[in-house]
Each structure stands twice: as C-alpha cells, then as structure tokens.
Write a protein that holds these residues in place. Structure first.
Motif, short mmCIF file in Angstrom:
data_model
loop_
_atom_site.label_atom_id
_atom_site.label_comp_id
_atom_site.label_asym_id
_atom_site.label_seq_id
_atom_site.Cartn_x
_atom_site.Cartn_y
_atom_site.Cartn_z
N LYS A 186 -34.16 2.93 28.02
CA LYS A 186 -34.52 2.69 26.62
C LYS A 186 -33.56 1.69 25.99
CE LYS A 186 -35.72 5.36 22.52
NZ LYS A 186 -35.79 6.71 21.95
N ARG A 187 -32.27 1.81 26.26
CA ARG A 187 -31.27 0.89 25.72
C ARG A 187 -31.52 -0.53 26.20
NH1 ARG A 187 -26.83 -1.68 26.99
NH2 ARG A 187 -26.77 -0.94 29.12
N LEU A 188 -31.85 -0.69 27.49
CA LEU A 188 -32.11 -2.02 28.04
C LEU A 188 -33.36 -2.63 27.44
CD1 LEU A 188 -31.20 -1.42 31.80
CD2 LEU A 188 -29.92 -2.77 30.12
N LEU A 189 -34.39 -1.83 27.22
CA LEU A 189 -35.61 -2.34 26.58
C LEU A 189 -35.32 -2.79 25.15
CD1 LEU A 189 -38.27 0.22 27.86
CD2 LEU A 189 -38.10 -2.20 28.45
N TYR A 190 -34.51 -2.02 24.43
CA TYR A 190 -34.14 -2.37 23.07
C TYR A 190 -33.35 -3.68 23.06
CZ TYR A 190 -31.80 -2.27 18.55
OH TYR A 190 -31.32 -2.61 17.32
N GLN A 191 -32.39 -3.82 23.97
CA GLN A 191 -31.60 -5.05 24.05
C GLN A 191 -32.47 -6.26 24.38
OE1 GLN A 191 -28.48 -4.24 26.90
NE2 GLN A 191 -26.96 -4.12 25.27
N GLU A 192 -33.42 -6.06 25.28
CA GLU A 192 -34.33 -7.15 25.64
C GLU A 192 -35.17 -7.57 24.45
OE1 GLU A 192 -38.17 -7.50 28.49
OE2 GLU A 192 -36.39 -6.59 29.42
N ALA A 193 -35.69 -6.60 23.70
CA ALA A 193 -36.50 -6.90 22.52
C ALA A 193 -35.65 -7.60 21.45
CB ALA A 193 -37.11 -5.62 21.96
N LEU A 194 -34.44 -7.15 21.27
CA LEU A 194 -33.54 -7.76 20.30
C LEU A 194 -33.21 -9.20 20.69
CD1 LEU A 194 -31.87 -7.18 17.74
CD2 LEU A 194 -30.02 -6.46 19.23
N SER A 195 -32.98 -9.42 21.96
CA SER A 195 -32.68 -10.75 22.47
C SER A 195 -33.85 -11.69 22.25
CB SER A 195 -32.32 -10.66 23.95
OG SER A 195 -32.10 -11.93 24.48
N ARG A 196 -35.08 -11.21 22.53
CA ARG A 196 -36.28 -12.02 22.32
C ARG A 196 -36.44 -12.36 20.84
NH1 ARG A 196 -40.58 -8.64 24.23
NH2 ARG A 196 -39.23 -7.53 25.62
N SER A 197 -36.17 -11.37 20.01
CA SER A 197 -36.29 -11.57 18.56
C SER A 197 -35.32 -12.64 18.08
CB SER A 197 -36.03 -10.25 17.85
OG SER A 197 -35.97 -10.43 16.46
N LYS A 198 -34.09 -12.64 18.57
CA LYS A 198 -33.10 -13.64 18.17
C LYS A 198 -33.51 -15.03 18.64
CE LYS A 198 -29.04 -10.67 17.89
NZ LYS A 198 -27.73 -10.34 18.46
N LYS A 199 -34.07 -15.13 19.86
CA LYS A 199 -34.51 -16.41 20.38
C LYS A 199 -35.66 -16.97 19.55
CE LYS A 199 -33.14 -15.73 25.18
NZ LYS A 199 -33.60 -15.52 26.55
N GLU A 200 -36.56 -16.10 19.14
CA GLU A 200 -37.71 -16.55 18.32
C GLU A 200 -37.24 -17.05 16.95
OE1 GLU A 200 -40.48 -13.29 18.24
OE2 GLU A 200 -40.95 -13.52 20.38
N LYS A 201 -36.23 -16.39 16.38
CA LYS A 201 -35.69 -16.81 15.09
C LYS A 201 -35.03 -18.18 15.20
CE LYS A 201 -34.99 -12.34 12.90
NZ LYS A 201 -34.02 -11.39 12.38
N LYS A 202 -34.36 -18.44 16.31
CA LYS A 202 -33.70 -19.72 16.52
C LYS A 202 -34.71 -20.85 16.64
CE LYS A 202 -29.34 -18.33 18.61
NZ LYS A 202 -28.52 -18.40 19.81
N LYS A 203 -35.87 -20.57 17.25
CA LYS A 203 -36.91 -21.58 17.44
C LYS A 203 -37.51 -22.00 16.10
CE LYS A 203 -38.33 -20.38 22.11
NZ LYS A 203 -39.41 -19.86 22.94
N LYS A 204 -37.52 -21.11 15.13
CA LYS A 204 -38.14 -21.41 13.83
C LYS A 204 -37.23 -22.19 13.02
CE LYS A 204 -40.93 -17.30 13.73
NZ LYS A 204 -41.28 -16.12 13.06
#
Length: 166
Positions: A148-166
């Motif tokens: 569960k922790r790894l899934l959360y970290q992965e989702a958080l990482s994706r979210s940060k990457k998407e924010k950087k793209k915008k």
C-alpha cells in the motif's frame, strides 16, 4: 555412488535448499544425501531434530558420540570425529534443556487456516500452531502495508510529474 532415484532425490533436496551439488566435496555430498541432514548453511551440515533424537537414543544405549554418529549413517572417517563429537554434545544439550522434544512454531504449517486445523492436536502443538499462525499473519500484514505504501508513493510521484508538465 548413488542410483538414479537417489540422485534425483538428492538433486531435488539440493534445489530446495539452494545448494549447488557440483561445489560440494564428495564427503559433504554424501553426508548431504543422508535423510538426517536438512540443509547446508555456510558449508555446515544442518541436522534434523530426528537426527538428534536418534543420536541421543544411541548415546543412552552406551555408544560414544562417534559411534552414534556412525550409527546414524555418517562416514566418520571422511567427516571427522570433531563433527561427530560436536553433534553428540548438541544432542545431549538439547535433551538437557528440553528443546529436543519441544514443539516449535517452525514445525507447524502456518498457512493452514484455523478452520482447517487438526482438531485432535494436543495443547503443545496447538500453541505452536497459534504462534506460527500469528507470525505468518503479521508478516502478511507487513507485506500488505508495504504494498500500500509503495502504491501511494507511486501515485504521489505521478502526481508531482503531472504538475511539473503543466
């Protein structure tokens, strides 16, 4: 040295134990084939509790440690008397402290659910089963938490990457 059936059993035992038979000396390979040997760890033979029970039986019949070791099917000339004496001393010590006949959690199959547990088990076996089951379930819980922790970290990482793209 071994017939083909024995050789296949030995290869299977080695595979389960993670032992490369080609790296063993002939003496250790022969000893590893003995049913009283569970595995090899850092070049040392790891014996079963049945081995220590058999050793103790022979010792109590008046045999020396070396004679008892030989009676258990080991080549003392090849493996040495020091190994035989050490095994005999361990058998006597295990008998003295009670660990030789104690049921351990590691002796139990913790993957069996409670509703499938043998209802005719004595109290000592039940206690060992419950201890093993608790350890197993705690390990499973830790695994699920980590997943569960790894899934959360992965989702958080994706979210940060998407924010950087915008």
């Amino acid at each position: 040295m071994f017939n083909s059936k024995k050789e296949k059993e030995l290869e299977s035992k080695a595979l389960i134990a993670g032992v490369n038979l080609n790296q063993l000396t002939p003496e250790i390979r022969e000893a590893f084939a003995n049913d009283y040997v569970e595995t090899l760890r850092k070049g040392k033979l790891i014996y079963s509790r049945d081995f220590y029970k058999a050793m103790l039986k022979y010792i109590n019949q008046g045999m020396t440690y070396v004679e008892a070791y030989r009676a258990c099917g080991f080549d003392v000339d090849a493996l040495g008397t020091d190994r035989a004496n050490a095994a005999g001393k361990r058998a006597v010590a295990m008998d003295r402290d009670g660990s030789l006949y104690k049921v351990l959690p590691t002796d139990m199959n913790a993957t069996i659910p409670l509703d499938q547990m043998d209802p005719d088990m004595d109290d000592e076996h039940k206690l060992a089963y419950f201890q093993a089951r608790c350890m197993y379930l705690e390990a499973e819980l830790e695994y699920e938490k980590e997943k569960k922790r790894l899934l959360y970290q992965e989702a958080l990482s994706r979210s940060k990457k998407e924010k950087k793209k915008k």
